[in-house]
Motif scaffolding. Structure first.
Motif, PDB file in Angstrom:
ATOM      1  N   ALA A   1       0.835  -1.211   0.000  1.00 20.32           N
ATOM      2  CA  ALA A   1       0.000   0.000   0.000  1.00 20.32           C
ATOM      3  C   ALA A   1       0.863   1.251   0.000  1.00 20.32           C
ATOM      4  CB  ALA A   1      -0.940  -0.008   1.202  1.00 20.32           C
ATOM      5  N   GLY A   2       1.991   1.192  -0.790  1.00 17.33           N
ATOM      6  CA  GLY A   2       2.853   2.353  -0.933  1.00 17.33           C
ATOM      7  C   GLY A   2       3.940   2.463   0.107  1.00 17.33           C
TER       8      GLY A   2
ATOM      9  N   GLU B   1       3.767   3.118   9.827  1.00 14.96           N
ATOM     10  CA  GLU B   1       3.419   4.003   8.722  1.00 14.96           C
ATOM     11  C   GLU B   1       2.041   3.718   8.125  1.00 14.96           C
ATOM     12  OE1 GLU B   1       6.425   4.462   5.771  1.00 14.96           O
ATOM     13  OE2 GLU B   1       8.076   4.317   7.202  1.00 14.96           O
ATOM     14  N   LEU B   2       1.633   2.446   8.092  1.00 15.34           N
ATOM     15  CA  LEU B   2       0.385   2.115   7.410  1.00 15.34           C
ATOM     16  C   LEU B   2      -0.802   2.008   8.377  1.00 15.34           C
ATOM     17  CD1 LEU B   2      -0.971   1.465   4.744  1.00 15.34           C
ATOM     18  CD2 LEU B   2      -0.418  -0.946   5.108  1.00 15.34           C
TER      19      LEU B   2
ATOM     20  N   GLN C   1      -2.559   5.240   9.350  1.00 16.47           N
ATOM     21  CA  GLN C   1      -3.353   5.719   8.224  1.00 16.47           C
ATOM     22  C   GLN C   1      -4.648   4.922   8.083  1.00 16.47           C
ATOM     23  OE1 GLN C   1      -1.236   5.570   4.519  1.00 16.47           O
ATOM     24  NE2 GLN C   1      -2.942   6.378   3.323  1.00 16.47           N
TER      25      GLN C   1
ATOM     26  N   ASP D   1       4.415  -3.617  -5.678  1.00 19.06           N
ATOM     27  CA  ASP D   1       3.635  -2.773  -4.755  1.00 19.06           C
ATOM     28  C   ASP D   1       2.292  -3.460  -4.573  1.00 19.06           C
ATOM     29  OD1 ASP D   1       2.609  -0.850  -3.148  1.00 19.06           O
ATOM     30  OD2 ASP D   1       2.301   0.630  -4.745  1.00 19.06           O
TER      31      ASP D   1
ATOM     32  N   ASP E   1      -1.334  -4.595  -2.509  1.00 20.95           N
ATOM     33  CA  ASP E   1      -2.368  -4.108  -1.598  1.00 20.95           C
ATOM     34  C   ASP E   1      -2.199  -4.765  -0.243  1.00 20.95           C
ATOM     35  OD1 ASP E   1      -3.558  -2.529  -3.545  1.00 20.95           O
ATOM     36  OD2 ASP E   1      -4.905  -4.145  -4.203  1.00 20.95           O
TER      37      ASP E   1
ATOM     38  N   TYR F   1      -9.448   1.368   0.588  1.00 16.98           N
ATOM     39  CA  TYR F   1      -8.875   1.257   1.937  1.00 16.98           C
ATOM     40  C   TYR F   1      -7.521   0.555   1.868  1.00 16.98           C
ATOM     41  CZ  TYR F   1      -8.612   0.035   6.916  1.00 16.98           C
ATOM     42  OH  TYR F   1      -8.216  -0.113   8.222  1.00 16.98           O
TER      43      TYR F   1
ATOM     44  N   THR G   1      -5.488   3.404   1.758  1.00 18.46           N
ATOM     45  CA  THR G   1      -4.702   4.549   1.280  1.00 18.46           C
ATOM     46  C   THR G   1      -5.548   5.645   0.670  1.00 18.46           C
ATOM     47  OG1 THR G   1      -4.378   3.434  -0.837  1.00 18.46           O
ATOM     48  CG2 THR G   1      -2.699   3.093   0.845  1.00 18.46           C
TER      49      THR G   1
ATOM     50  N   SER H   1      -7.095   8.688   0.575  1.00 19.94           N
ATOM     51  CA  SER H   1      -7.208   9.911   1.376  1.00 19.94           C
ATOM     52  C   SER H   1      -8.271  10.845   0.815  1.00 19.94           C
ATOM     53  CB  SER H   1      -5.859  10.635   1.425  1.00 19.94           C
ATOM     54  OG  SER H   1      -5.428  10.949   0.101  1.00 19.94           O
TER      55      SER H   1
END
Length: 577
Positions: free
Chosen positions: A49-50, A68-69, A72, A126, A128, A189, A191, A193
């Motif tokens: 998720a980035g 980090e995740l 969020q 990358d 999910d 979901y 990420t 925003s």
């Protein structure tokens, strides 16, 4: 023959074997080295998720995702639909990141698989995040938002306003598609925003416009197109639409409008017209005629089958001309209390009578006269209870009463119905000497000398009543009237009880005791009524019951009364205050 070539071939084999062994050692070493280099690490290019976790051991990758995740993923999800905005709470919606599964999905962990080793150096995507979801909780949160965002369909219908049928046509609404909205949230979901636009769908009304037009054509317009005729025997009446449309409605059912009839409202609406072809039965009773109790025979009524009316009314409304006719058979309705029942009451003689005097005042003549008028002619069957408040009703101008003096909080004041307690006292004494059961009575707070001591009653609408029960085997007819007062003479309140003599009643009264002294009260108000006070006391009254014509005492009753002092009232300020 020379043996040299044989030795050369042997050496070649040894060299090949040694070379093969060398390669095996070389590649084996590289393989083992690759295992130790790539072991327990995420592929170098991997991210979730980035969030980059490539080259990290699983524990480190897990920590990074948690730092980090996960924060969020715990933020509220902004959503919109139908020009409304809202927020979905991940925790309440059962949404959470499965960190361990996300790391494992990215390729973290030991492996002897050469492809896995090669992927460490060259691979990694990358991916999910792996999301855990409680589908029911997610949909519940979406529905909570939808309850504010949805625009319900505007339902149509048909209303009857007096003699007209008025249609209102439907309009589709817009509603959040909960299932697709859940998929959109899961896709974004954790990420997403930005505001997630939730999918919506058209919400159709229960009844379409075509069905409303159909109901107007097939029922509503015909229903008000003309009157309904009702025939009972040789009598007939006309029911105009405005007299019955209040009872009509059309209710949605399986996508269409179905006519409905409120029979209670219908019969109430058409009652005035139906009186012309029906008649209520009249119960038999007993009245005083030419000074004697006389049985007034009951009378049969004429009615009709209400079920037949309700069963046929809707179908008649869609007819035309003479077909809009209800033909009913008249039915005899007998009274509940018949002539033979009235005779069996055996009301034939005066069993008690009582008279009280009252000083002249116009309000007493009015209020006592009106109360006597309402009480007069009351018949109590065996077992029935008389209530003065129920019989006389509220003392208002509309009920024929005027203002007069009453006792309130121990002093005199003006209010509607003043003087009616004189009627209560007279009734109480007539019931007392007829031997009727005392169910409820309340003496005045202080003694009034024109009333029998210890045998008097007061009333107040809504909370103080006079009640007595006919506990004899015969009926009781109450006769009540006044002889009005004049400036030169007192008035009289009179009550007679007519029945068949069942009890001979005697009474005695004790001496006064427990004397109390009055006080002086100063009242500085416009409605003050001055009063010369006197003391209070206790007294007992005894009632002795003997069957009519017998000297044997059946029972003895005692009534105790405490009279409070009647305070002296001086209108004005207390000079000692």
């Amino acid at each position: 023959m020379s043996d040299t070539p044989f030795r050369d071939r042997t050496n070649d084999r040894r060299v090949g074997v040694l070379l093969l062994l060398g390669l095996i050692v070389l590649f084996g070493g590289a393989y083992v080295a690759g295992y130790y280099v790539t072991s327990d690490k995420v592929p170098r290019g991997a991210s979730v998720a980035g969030v980059e976790i490539g080259g990290l051991q699983p524990a480190a990758a897990t920590t990074r995702l948690e730092e980090e995740l996960v924060p969020q993923a715990q933020e509220q999800i902004r959503v919109s639909a139908n020009d409304k905005r809202g927020r979905i709470r991940p925790e309440a919606a059962g949404l959470a990141i499965d960190v361990a599964a996300s790391v494992e999905q990215a390729g973290g962990g030991r492996s002897w698989d050469p492809t896995r080793m090669w992927d460490y150096f060259t691979g990694g995507d990358d991916l999910d995040a792996v999301v855990n979801v409680d589908q029911a909780a997610l949909e519940e949160e979406i529905e909570a938002f939808a309850s504010e965002a949805d625009e319900p369909a505007k339902e149509g219908g048909i209303a009857f306003k007096r003699a007209r049928a008025v249609p209102s046509y439907p309009k589709p609404g817009v509603g959040v598609d909960v299932e697709q909205a859940a998929a959109a949230i899961l896709e974004a979901y954790p990420t997403g925003s930005d505001v997630i636009a939730l999918p919506v769908r058209k919400v159709l009304p229960k009844v379409s416009e075509d069905k409303i037009r159909e109901a107007m054509r097939d029922f509503a317009n015909p229903a008000v197109s003309g009157p309904v005729f009702v025939e009972i025997g040789n009598k007939s009446i006309v029911l105009r639409p405005k007299s019955y449309t209040k009872a009509l409605s059309l209710k949605p059912q399986n996508g269409t409008l179905v006519p409905a009839l409120d029979s209670k409202v219908l019969f109430k609406s058409i009652r005035p017209a139906m009186r012309k072809v029906t008649e209520k039965p009249r119960d038999a009773t007993v009245r005083i005629v030419n000074g004697e109790p006389t049985v007034i025979p009951g009378k049969n009524g004429v009615t009709f089958d209400r079920d037949k009316v309700t069963d046929q009314f809707l179908s008649v409304l869609v007819q035309r001309g003479k077909a809009r006719t209800l033909t009913l058979e008249g039915q005899v309705e007998r009274p509940d209390f018949r002539t033979k029942d009235a005779r069996q009451l055996q009301i034939k003689e005066v069993v008690s009578s009582f008279t009280t005097q009252f000083p002249h005042s116009d309000y007493r003549n009015t209020n006592l006269g009106r109360a006597a008028e309402l009480v007069n002619g009351t018949v109590l069957k065996p077992g029935e209870t008389f209530s003065l408040n129920d019989t006389v009703g509220e003392r208002t101008a509309e009920n024929g009463f005027t203002e007069g003096f009453i006792i309130s909080n121990g002093v005199f004041k003006e209010d509607f119905g003043g003087g009616v307690s004189q009627v209560a006292t007279t009734l109480f004494n007539a019931a007392f000497f007829a031997g009727l059961e005392d169910v409820e009575h309340k003496p005045h707070s202080f003694y009034i000398d024109r009333y029998p001591i210890g045998r008097e009653a007061t009333v107040a609408w809504g909370f103080v009543d006079l009640k007595f029960k006919n506990n004899t085997p015969y009926g009781v007819l109450i006769q009540a009237w006044i002889n009005p007062s004049s400036p030169s003479s007192s008035g009289q309140m009179n009550v007679r009880m007519w029945s068949t003599k069942y009890w001979d009643i005697k009474t005695t009264t004790s001496e006064r005791y427990n004397f109390t002294k009055e006080q002086t009260r100063y009242i500085d108000s416009e409605d003050c009524v001055p009063n010369d006070g006197y003391g209070g006391f206790d007294i007992d009254v005894f009632r002795y019951f003997r069957k009519a014509g017998s000297d044997e005492l059946v029972r003895k009753e005692k009534m105790h009364t405490t009279y409070t002092p009647s305070d002296t009232v001086v209108c004005g300020k207390d000079p000692n205050a």
